[in-house]
Design a protein around this motif. Structure first.
Motif, mmCIF file in Angstrom:
data_model
loop_
_atom_site.group_PDB
_atom_site.id
_atom_site.type_symbol
_atom_site.label_atom_id
_atom_site.label_comp_id
_atom_site.label_asym_id
_atom_site.label_seq_id
_atom_site.Cartn_x
_atom_site.Cartn_y
_atom_site.Cartn_z
ATOM 1 N N LYS A 111 -2.323 7.092 -3.179
ATOM 2 C CA LYS A 111 -3.639 6.438 -3.271
ATOM 3 C C LYS A 111 -3.591 5.232 -4.208
ATOM 4 O O LYS A 111 -4.476 5.018 -5.041
ATOM 5 C CB LYS A 111 -4.719 7.428 -3.728
ATOM 6 C CG LYS A 111 -4.927 8.605 -2.796
ATOM 7 C CD LYS A 111 -6.237 9.290 -3.060
ATOM 8 C CE LYS A 111 -6.474 10.504 -2.177
ATOM 9 N NZ LYS A 111 -6.205 10.358 -0.780
ATOM 10 N N PRO B 205 0.826 -1.220 0.000
ATOM 11 C CA PRO B 205 0.000 0.000 0.000
ATOM 12 C C PRO B 205 0.854 1.262 0.000
ATOM 13 O O PRO B 205 1.844 1.346 0.710
ATOM 14 C CB PRO B 205 -0.795 -0.110 1.311
ATOM 15 C CG PRO B 205 -0.734 -1.544 1.704
ATOM 16 C CD PRO B 205 0.548 -2.084 1.154
ATOM 17 N N TYR C 146 -13.837 -6.420 3.575
ATOM 18 C CA TYR C 146 -13.214 -5.151 3.983
ATOM 19 C C TYR C 146 -11.931 -5.426 4.757
ATOM 20 O O TYR C 146 -11.852 -6.392 5.522
ATOM 21 C CB TYR C 146 -14.162 -4.361 4.890
ATOM 22 C CG TYR C 146 -15.373 -3.797 4.186
ATOM 23 C CD1 TYR C 146 -15.414 -2.459 3.790
ATOM 24 C CD2 TYR C 146 -16.478 -4.601 3.908
ATOM 25 C CE1 TYR C 146 -16.525 -1.936 3.139
ATOM 26 C CE2 TYR C 146 -17.594 -4.092 3.254
ATOM 27 C CZ TYR C 146 -17.609 -2.756 2.878
ATOM 28 O OH TYR C 146 -18.707 -2.240 2.224
ATOM 29 N N SER D 211 -12.373 -0.970 -4.192
ATOM 30 C CA SER D 211 -12.623 0.458 -3.965
ATOM 31 C C SER D 211 -12.143 0.862 -2.576
ATOM 32 O O SER D 211 -11.937 0.021 -1.701
ATOM 33 C CB SER D 211 -14.117 0.780 -4.129
ATOM 34 O OG SER D 211 -14.891 -0.005 -3.237
ATOM 35 N N ASP D 212 -11.967 2.170 -2.402
ATOM 36 C CA ASP D 212 -11.565 2.731 -1.113
ATOM 37 C C ASP D 212 -12.788 3.319 -0.428
ATOM 38 O O ASP D 212 -13.711 3.804 -1.091
ATOM 39 C CB ASP D 212 -10.538 3.854 -1.309
ATOM 40 C CG ASP D 212 -9.190 3.322 -1.777
ATOM 41 O OD1 ASP D 212 -9.075 2.104 -1.969
ATOM 42 O OD2 ASP D 212 -8.268 4.128 -1.965
ATOM 43 N N CYS D 213 -12.767 3.329 0.912
ATOM 44 C CA CYS D 213 -13.830 3.982 1.673
ATOM 45 C C CYS D 213 -13.844 5.474 1.346
ATOM 46 O O CYS D 213 -12.810 6.136 1.353
ATOM 47 C CB CYS D 213 -13.581 3.790 3.166
ATOM 48 S SG CYS D 213 -14.757 4.684 4.195
ATOM 49 N N LEU E 211 -0.237 5.007 0.535
ATOM 50 C CA LEU E 211 -1.377 5.879 0.817
ATOM 51 C C LEU E 211 -1.192 7.265 0.222
ATOM 52 O O LEU E 211 -2.162 7.904 -0.177
ATOM 53 C CB LEU E 211 -1.624 5.987 2.329
ATOM 54 C CG LEU E 211 -2.578 4.950 2.919
ATOM 55 C CD1 LEU E 211 -2.179 3.537 2.557
ATOM 56 C CD2 LEU E 211 -2.713 5.106 4.414
ATOM 57 N N CYS F 156 -8.136 -3.074 6.364
ATOM 58 C CA CYS F 156 -7.403 -1.812 6.520
ATOM 59 C C CYS F 156 -6.007 -1.959 5.919
ATOM 60 O O CYS F 156 -5.407 -3.030 5.995
ATOM 61 C CB CYS F 156 -7.220 -1.469 8.000
ATOM 62 S SG CYS F 156 -8.746 -1.295 8.925
ATOM 63 N N ARG G 224 -10.328 -0.590 2.564
ATOM 64 C CA ARG G 224 -10.608 -1.016 1.192
ATOM 65 C C ARG G 224 -11.698 -2.082 1.179
ATOM 66 O O ARG G 224 -11.879 -2.817 2.149
ATOM 67 C CB ARG G 224 -9.351 -1.569 0.526
ATOM 68 C CG ARG G 224 -8.188 -0.605 0.573
ATOM 69 C CD ARG G 224 -7.145 -0.929 -0.435
ATOM 70 N NE ARG G 224 -7.366 -0.175 -1.668
ATOM 71 C CZ ARG G 224 -6.671 -0.361 -2.777
ATOM 72 N NH1 ARG G 224 -5.733 -1.271 -2.826
ATOM 73 N NH2 ARG G 224 -6.907 0.367 -3.843
ATOM 74 N N CYS H 191 -13.884 4.347 8.999
ATOM 75 C CA CYS H 191 -14.716 4.467 7.805
ATOM 76 C C CYS H 191 -16.174 4.355 8.229
ATOM 77 O O CYS H 191 -16.542 3.425 8.956
ATOM 78 C CB CYS H 191 -14.375 3.334 6.831
ATOM 79 S SG CYS H 191 -15.526 3.166 5.458
ATOM 80 N N ARG I 131 -6.220 3.522 5.276
ATOM 81 C CA ARG I 131 -7.381 3.520 4.378
ATOM 82 C C ARG I 131 -8.094 2.187 4.561
ATOM 83 O O ARG I 131 -7.470 1.166 4.897
ATOM 84 C CB ARG I 131 -6.982 3.733 2.924
ATOM 85 C CG ARG I 131 -6.254 2.584 2.272
ATOM 86 C CD ARG I 131 -6.006 2.851 0.801
ATOM 87 N NE ARG I 131 -5.005 1.909 0.276
ATOM 88 C CZ ARG I 131 -4.290 2.125 -0.810
ATOM 89 N NH1 ARG I 131 -4.439 3.251 -1.476
ATOM 90 N NH2 ARG I 131 -3.425 1.236 -1.239
#
Length: 204
Positions: A48, A43, A169, A147-149, A45, A171, A138, A157, A136
Motif C-alpha cells: 500500500k 506503485p 484521479y 489518498s487512496d480510494c 500495491l 489508476c 488514487r 472505485c 488502486r
C-alpha cells in the motif's frame, strides 16, 4: 531530531505527450555541498505504498533540478538530498505527480457518468482497465493531499460525491503502471441552482 524533508516541485504538472518535465528539489536553509538524488515512484500495491527507482544519472547530482525529456505518461517522482563524508541523507520528499490525459497508456480510467462536473451526492464509479489483475485508484486533492480510494470493488472505485472529492484521479496497477489521469470537480447542487436563478434575472 527528525531528518529534514526536501520539497519537490514538478513543472508542468499536466503533460503534453513528449514534453520535457523539470523536477526541482528544495532543501530548507539551502547551502553549498548538497548532492541530489532523483527517483521515479513505482506503485507497490502489496505494501500500500510506492518503491523508488533511481532515475538515469539521478544519483548525487550537483544541480537541484533534473530534466526528463520526452515524457508521455502519468508518473510520480521523489527526491532527496545528501552531503558530507560519510554522507548524511535527508528523508525522501513527498511524491509529486505529472499527469497525462493520453489515452494510449497501458492502463486507463473510465468515469461513469462520463463528465467532469458532478454534483454532491452523485454516485460516481471510476473503473480501471488494462491487462492487470490488481488496482488502486488514487486521488490528489486541491489542498495537495494524496489518498487512496476507500471503496474499491474489484477494479472499480465507488464514490458518493461531496465537494471534498474534487481532485485528480488515476489508476495504479500491481505491475507498476499508471493510467491516464482525470480531473473531477464536485459542486453543490444548491449553489448551482442559485447561480442559475441569478443568471435568469433581468438585470437591465
Amino acid at each position: 531530531t527528525d531528518k529534514p524533508r526536501p520539497v519537490l516541485t514538478v513543472s508542468p504538472s499536466w503533460l503534453s505527450p513528449g514534453a520535457s518535465v523539470t523536477l526541482n528539489c528544495q532543501v530548507e536553509h539551502p547551502s553549498a555541498g548538497w548532492s541530489f538524488y532523483w527517483y521515479k515512484a513505482v506503485p507497490d500495491l502489496s505494501e500500500k505504498s510506492s518503491s523508488y527507482e533511481l532515475l538515469p544519472d539521478g544519483s548525487g547530482t550537483a544541480q537541484d533540478s533534473y530534466i526528463i525529456h520526452g515524457q508521455t505518461h502519468t508518473a510520480g517522482y521523489v527526491c532527496r538530498a545528501g552531503r558530507g563524508d560519510p554522507e548524511y541523507h535527508t528523508d525522501h520528499s513527498q511524491p509529486k505527480f505529472v499527469w497525462s490525459a493520453d489515452v494510449h497508456s497501458a492502463a486507463s480510467l473510465t468515469v461513469s457518468p462520463d463528465r467532469v462536473q458532478h454534483f454532491t451526492s452523485d454516485s460516481v464509479s471510476l473503473t480501471c482497465e488494462g491487462n492487470f489483475t490488481e488496482w488502486r485508484v488514487r486521488k490528489f486533492s486541491e489542498d495537495g493531499r494524496l489518498s487512496d480510494c476507500r471503496r474499491m470493488t474489484g477494479s472499480t472505485c465507488n464514490i458518493n460525491t461531496s465537494e471534498s472529492d474534487t481532485g485528480v484521479y488515476w489508476c495504479e496497477s500491481g505491475s507498476g503502471e499508471f493510467s491516464s489521469a482525470v480531473n473531477i470537480t464536485v459542486q453543490s447542487m444548491l449553489l448551482y441552482i442559485y447561480f442559475l436563478d441569478l443568471s435568469d434575472l433581468d438585470v437591465t
